[in-house]
Design an enzyme around this catalytic site. Structure first.
Site, PDB file in Angstrom:
ATOM      1  N   ALA A 163       0.716  -1.366  -0.097  1.00 39.83           N
ATOM      2  CA  ALA A 163       0.049   0.233  -0.057  1.00 39.83           C
ATOM      3  C   ALA A 163       0.943   1.101  -0.055  1.00 39.83           C
ATOM      4  O   ALA A 163       2.005   1.122   0.736  1.00 39.83           O
ATOM      5  CB  ALA A 163      -0.824  -0.074   1.173  1.00 39.83           C
ATOM      6  N   LYS A 164       0.604   2.208  -0.759  1.00 43.68           N
ATOM      7  CA  LYS A 164       1.086   3.580  -0.901  1.00 43.68           C
ATOM      8  C   LYS A 164       0.708   4.525   0.119  1.00 43.68           C
ATOM      9  O   LYS A 164      -0.284   5.023  -0.080  1.00 43.68           O
ATOM     10  CB  LYS A 164       0.870   4.182  -2.320  1.00 43.68           C
ATOM     11  CG  LYS A 164       2.355   4.698  -3.001  1.00 43.68           C
ATOM     12  CD  LYS A 164       1.975   4.872  -4.377  1.00 43.68           C
ATOM     13  CE  LYS A 164       3.132   6.159  -4.861  1.00 43.68           C
ATOM     14  NZ  LYS A 164       4.361   5.977  -4.596  1.00 43.68           N
ATOM     15  N   VAL A 165       1.124   4.270   1.343  1.00 39.29           N
ATOM     16  CA  VAL A 165       0.529   4.991   2.538  1.00 39.29           C
ATOM     17  C   VAL A 165       1.390   6.025   2.960  1.00 39.29           C
ATOM     18  O   VAL A 165       2.576   5.881   2.978  1.00 39.29           O
ATOM     19  CB  VAL A 165       0.367   3.961   4.030  1.00 39.29           C
ATOM     20  CG1 VAL A 165      -0.303   4.797   4.970  1.00 39.29           C
ATOM     21  CG2 VAL A 165      -0.409   2.663   3.573  1.00 39.29           C
ATOM     22  N   TYR A 169       6.020   6.894   4.172  1.00 38.43           N
ATOM     23  CA  TYR A 169       7.084   7.845   3.395  1.00 38.43           C
ATOM     24  C   TYR A 169       8.163   8.475   4.422  1.00 38.43           C
ATOM     25  O   TYR A 169       8.937   8.900   4.074  1.00 38.43           O
ATOM     26  CB  TYR A 169       6.501   8.724   2.520  1.00 38.43           C
ATOM     27  CG  TYR A 169       6.171   7.840   1.443  1.00 38.43           C
ATOM     28  CD1 TYR A 169       4.967   7.100   1.075  1.00 38.43           C
ATOM     29  CD2 TYR A 169       7.055   7.789   0.275  1.00 38.43           C
ATOM     30  CE1 TYR A 169       4.961   6.098   0.186  1.00 38.43           C
ATOM     31  CE2 TYR A 169       7.029   7.070  -0.837  1.00 38.43           C
ATOM     32  CZ  TYR A 169       5.660   6.371  -0.974  1.00 38.43           C
ATOM     33  OH  TYR A 169       5.601   5.285  -2.092  1.00 38.43           O
TER      34      TYR A 169
END
Ligand SMILES: CCC[C@H](NCc1c(COP(=O)(O)O)cnc(C)c1O)C(=O)O
Length: 312
Positions: A163-165, A169
């Site tokens: 998942a690009k959460v 980052y």
């Protein structure tokens, strides 16, 4: 100071928020917004390329990005509220409304917009938005110097790496900070087993004796869409691609290394930790793949037109 082609332009006149196009200056959030405090957002990075030859703007692999966007939201329990086709159509609408005729970076985001400090996000209000910014190069296409940083890539057991959460980052930001402070352009992160994971915002490929290698998707990396594109086109170029664990020293002794990502596109890595990669110049296979990729995203490769969504 970065030259013009690297400058990320201003946000465009209109942004798309919860189904409506609104003036960018009205797209503001309260100081207590949950996602601002806890990183409870999922997002995508999509590029659209202007093609002077066809006088059209092509969004690259929009559906694939929005499928991943939906998967990220499902993993995080964040409501998106719009289907994949609706989001693709909204992106086209956004780019048309802004009369875009240049390369842009598109940032869809779905985030917990409720103003609360509690951590239970069930039933909290969420907001879905899509913004676009004029965008040139993210990294120097002539080649970058990377540092293998001491911060490890967070592991699948700690964060949902598929998942690009937003909150994940922080791992990328602190890794890049370490690389930059040390005088490098980008960071490469190892995973907790000491194998190469990825860059702070890119996947990694190496070339050795004409064969391409890239870390397997189960090894704490984002399953990159550009990585998938490169694997596909490498086969068109008659190249073998092997997904396998890569050690730090294999980076140093590779003939070529390159990053892949929506922002990074295909960027040669010419130096890692002070070791010159190959002859210190972008490698021939890297350049061939980059050239094919740039033709493809500009609509010059008929075989892959289904990956492009025309805006006009
Ligand atoms: C700041 C960078 C954000 C984003 N990074 C994309 C990205 C990739 C490559 O994925 P894809 O090929 O699907 O883009 C790999 N790995 C990480 C950690 C990433 O952030 C981008 O738009 O490239």
């Amino acid at each position: 100071m970065l030259n013009k082609e690297f400058i990320v332009g201003e946000l465009m006149k209109y942004v798309w928020v919860n189904g409506k196009l609104i003036p960018e200056r009205e797209a503001v959030i309260p100081i207590l917004t949950h996602a601002l405090h806890y990183g409870t957002s999922v997002f995508e990075g999509i590029r659209a390329y202007w093609s002077p030859e066809s006088n059209n703007l092509y969004i690259f692999r929009a559906r694939d990005h929005y499928i991943r966007f939906h998967n990220s939201a499902k993993i995080m329990g964040i409501k998106v509220g719009y289907g994949i086709d609706e989001l693709v159509d909204a992106t086209v609408e956004l780019l048309k409304a802004n009369e875009v005729r240049e390369n842009v970076y598109i940032r869809p985001i779905a985030f917990v917009s409720a103003s609360t400090v509690n951590l239970d996000i069930r039933d909290l209000e969420t907001t879905t938005a899509i913004i676009a910014i004029p965008f040139g190069h993210y990294l120097e296409p002539k080649g970058v110097r990377a540092k293998v940083v001491s911060w490890l890539r967070v592991h699948n057991s700690m964060f949902p790496m598929k998942a690009k959460v937003g909150g994940i980052y922080v791992n990328s930001v602190i890794a890049l900070l370490d690389a930059k402070i040390s005088g490098f352009d980008e960071a490469i992160l190892l995973n907790r087993d000491g194998y190469v994971a990825e860059g702070s915002g890119e996947n990694v490929f190496i070339v050795k004796d004409g064969v391409l290698y890239t870390p397997p998707t189960y090894d704490s990396i984002l399953e990159g869409i550009t990585r998938d594109t490169v694997i596909t086109i490498a086969k068109d170029l008659g190249l073998t691609v092997i997904e396998k664990r890569i050690t730090r020293e294999e980076l140093y002794t590779a003939d070529e290394v390159f990053f892949t990502g929506t922002a990074a596109e295909v960027t040669p890595v010419v130096n890692i930790d002070g070791r010159v990669i190959g002859n210190g110049q972008p490698g021939p296979i890297t350049l061939k793949i980059r050239s094919y990729y740039m033709d493809l995203v500009h609509g010059k490769v008929s075989k892959y037109m289904s990956w492009l969504t025309p805006v006009y």
